[in-house]
Scaffold this active site. Structure first.
Site, PDB file in Angstrom:
ATOM      1  N   SER A 185       0.841  -1.198   0.000  1.00 21.49           N
ATOM      2  CA  SER A 185       0.000   0.000   0.000  1.00 21.49           C
ATOM      3  C   SER A 185       0.874   1.245   0.000  1.00 21.49           C
ATOM      4  CB  SER A 185      -0.845  -0.028   1.277  1.00 21.49           C
ATOM      5  OG  SER A 185      -1.424   1.227   1.524  1.00 21.49           O
TER       6      SER A 185
ATOM      7  N   TYR B 268      -1.450  -1.235  10.967  1.00 21.19           N
ATOM      8  CA  TYR B 268      -1.739  -1.773   9.631  1.00 21.19           C
ATOM      9  C   TYR B 268      -0.573  -1.484   8.682  1.00 21.19           C
ATOM     10  CZ  TYR B 268      -3.416  -1.804   4.820  1.00 21.19           C
ATOM     11  OH  TYR B 268      -3.515  -2.015   3.465  1.00 21.19           O
TER      12      TYR B 268
ATOM     13  N   LYS C 140       2.396  -4.005   6.570  1.00 17.56           N
ATOM     14  CA  LYS C 140       2.785  -3.980   5.151  1.00 17.56           C
ATOM     15  C   LYS C 140       4.305  -3.794   5.028  1.00 17.56           C
ATOM     16  CE  LYS C 140      -1.268  -4.544   3.322  1.00 17.56           C
ATOM     17  NZ  LYS C 140      -1.579  -5.881   2.785  1.00 17.56           N
TER      18      LYS C 140
END
Ligand code: NAD
Ligand code: UD1
Length: 335
Positions: A124, A148, A152
């Site tokens: 992302s 989050y 990643k």
């Protein structure tokens, strides 16, 4: 060629399955349906007129996941499975680290065991943290501002280490900017649980009358109209990017990150205006406080994907609005 798609029943996964099937790949989906419905895969098959194989399993369950490898002749994996809500990740970091990171480790162990060393991973633009400038290229420093984002970033690092230990691997890390829109058939799309966190699903729910008004999170940013600027990209363009990445990794070895964005930034007010123009629906809004952790501007430099993957976004903001709206009116309560 048989491709394993983890999280294939989800928003981006289902659109990617359509493109894979339309291009002649055989598709094996594993998904635990924690954030999706079986119906999405029925519709993928209806849209394409082709069959896919579905395993309702959790990638954390190694023994179940192994079945997908032992029963098929998988040549590459596209890995979407993971949790993605920033706010939830702050409240439930253990859940996020476990699902996203342990899930990826178990998947990679199985891949190694079955000698499948070709992987496309969903990363992302969040891995750029608070970028110093825009447009953002792959060479920008990486950081994360929430659990989050850290999952990643950590997974990207893990994949680098896996490649460093075994040069037979070939990994494409795709850093998506802001995927929105839906398949033009109006049969598959984004189906968020509860109140949407993201802008476009909130707008379509206002337009369809499920919510009174949109709150614009901040109007004093240093942008052309004060509202936050993002690189919105049609989900079908994102899906096509996966096929290009797949073609690339099948021919090469190594690990490379690629931005999947349009290179164009739109503000929240720009999106509202474009949505109103595309759909003839009025979007009432109020200005509220900025959302914690939000940045003013984020858009991609997409040149690397264009030159190396031969991919670039084809659909414009009007297509994105119209397709998101078609999905919403045809499916007011989701799947
Ligand atoms: P999604 O929630 O619609 O899809 C993820 C799918 O993974 C769901 O179907 C869910 O049921 C499944 N899943 C989750 N944990 C699983 C597990 N342990 N085992 C098996 N299945 C599991 O999300 P999406 O928007 O399609 O995103 C796909 C990927 O892209 C995610 O990894 C997400 O972090 C990443 N991403 C999404 C966006 C975005 O804006 N949608 C942006 C950047 C990156
Ligand atoms: C969010 C995630 C990010 C993720 C990205 C793509 C957060 C803090 N960040 O970012 O990690 O990579 O989605 O999935 O959740 N907005 C409003 N009102 C709303 C919703 C959004 O004004 O009700 C604004 C936001 O302030 C932002 C823009 O709309 O300026 C886009 O928001 P959103 O769709 O949530 O995406 P990101 O902020 O890019």
């Amino acid at each position: 060629m048989e491709i394993l798609v983890t999280g294939g029943a989800g928003y981006i996964g289902s659109h990617t399955c359509v493109e894979l099937l339309n291009s002649g790949y055989e598709v094996i989906v594993v998904d635990n349906l924690s954030n999706s419905k079986r119906e999405s895969l029925k519709r993928v098959q209806e849209i394409t007129g082709k069959h896919l194989k579905f395993y309702e399993i959790d990638i954390l369950e190694k023994v179940s996941l192994e079945k997908a490898f032992s029963e098929n002749n998988i040549e590459a994996v596209i890995h979407f499975a993971g949790f993605k809500a920033v706010g939830e990740s702050i409240k439930m970091p253990i859940l996020y680290y476990h699902n996203n990171i342990t899930g990826t480790l178990i998947l990679c162990e199985e891949m190694r065991k079955y000698n499948v060393k070709k992987l496309v991973f969903s990363s992302s633009a969040t891995v750029y943290g608070m970028p110093k400038s825009v447009p953002i290229s792959e060479k920008f420093p990486l950081s994360a501002t929430n659990p989050y984002g850290r999952t990643k970033l950590m997974i990207e690092t893990i994949l680098q280490d896996i490649y460093a230990s075994d040069k037979e691997w070939s990994v494409a890390i795709l850093r998506y900017f802001n995927p929105i829109g839906a398949h033009e058939s109006g049969r598959i799309g984004e189906d968020p649980n509860g109140t949407p966190n993201n802008l476009m699903p909130f707008i379509t729910q206002v337009a369809v009358g499920k919510r009174d008004k949109l709150s614009i999170f901040g109007a004093n940013y240093a942008t052309h109209d004060g509202t936050g600027v993002r690189d919105y990209i049609h989900v079908v363009d994102i899906a096509k990017g996966h096929l290009k990445a797949l073609e690339k990794i099948m021919k090469t070895r190594g690990i490379e990150p690629y931005n999947l964005g349009t290179g164009v930034g739109y503000s929240v007010l720009d999106v509202i205006k474009n949505f109103e123009k595309a759909t003839n629906k009025k979007i009432p809004y109020v200005i509220s406080e900025p959302r914690l952790g939000d940045i003013a501007e984020c858009y991609a430099n997409p040149i690397k994907a264009k030159t190396i993957l031969k991919w670039s976004a084809e659909k414009n903001i009007q297509d994105m609005c119209l397709d998101a709206w078609r999905w919403q009116i045809n499916n007011p309560n989701g799947y």
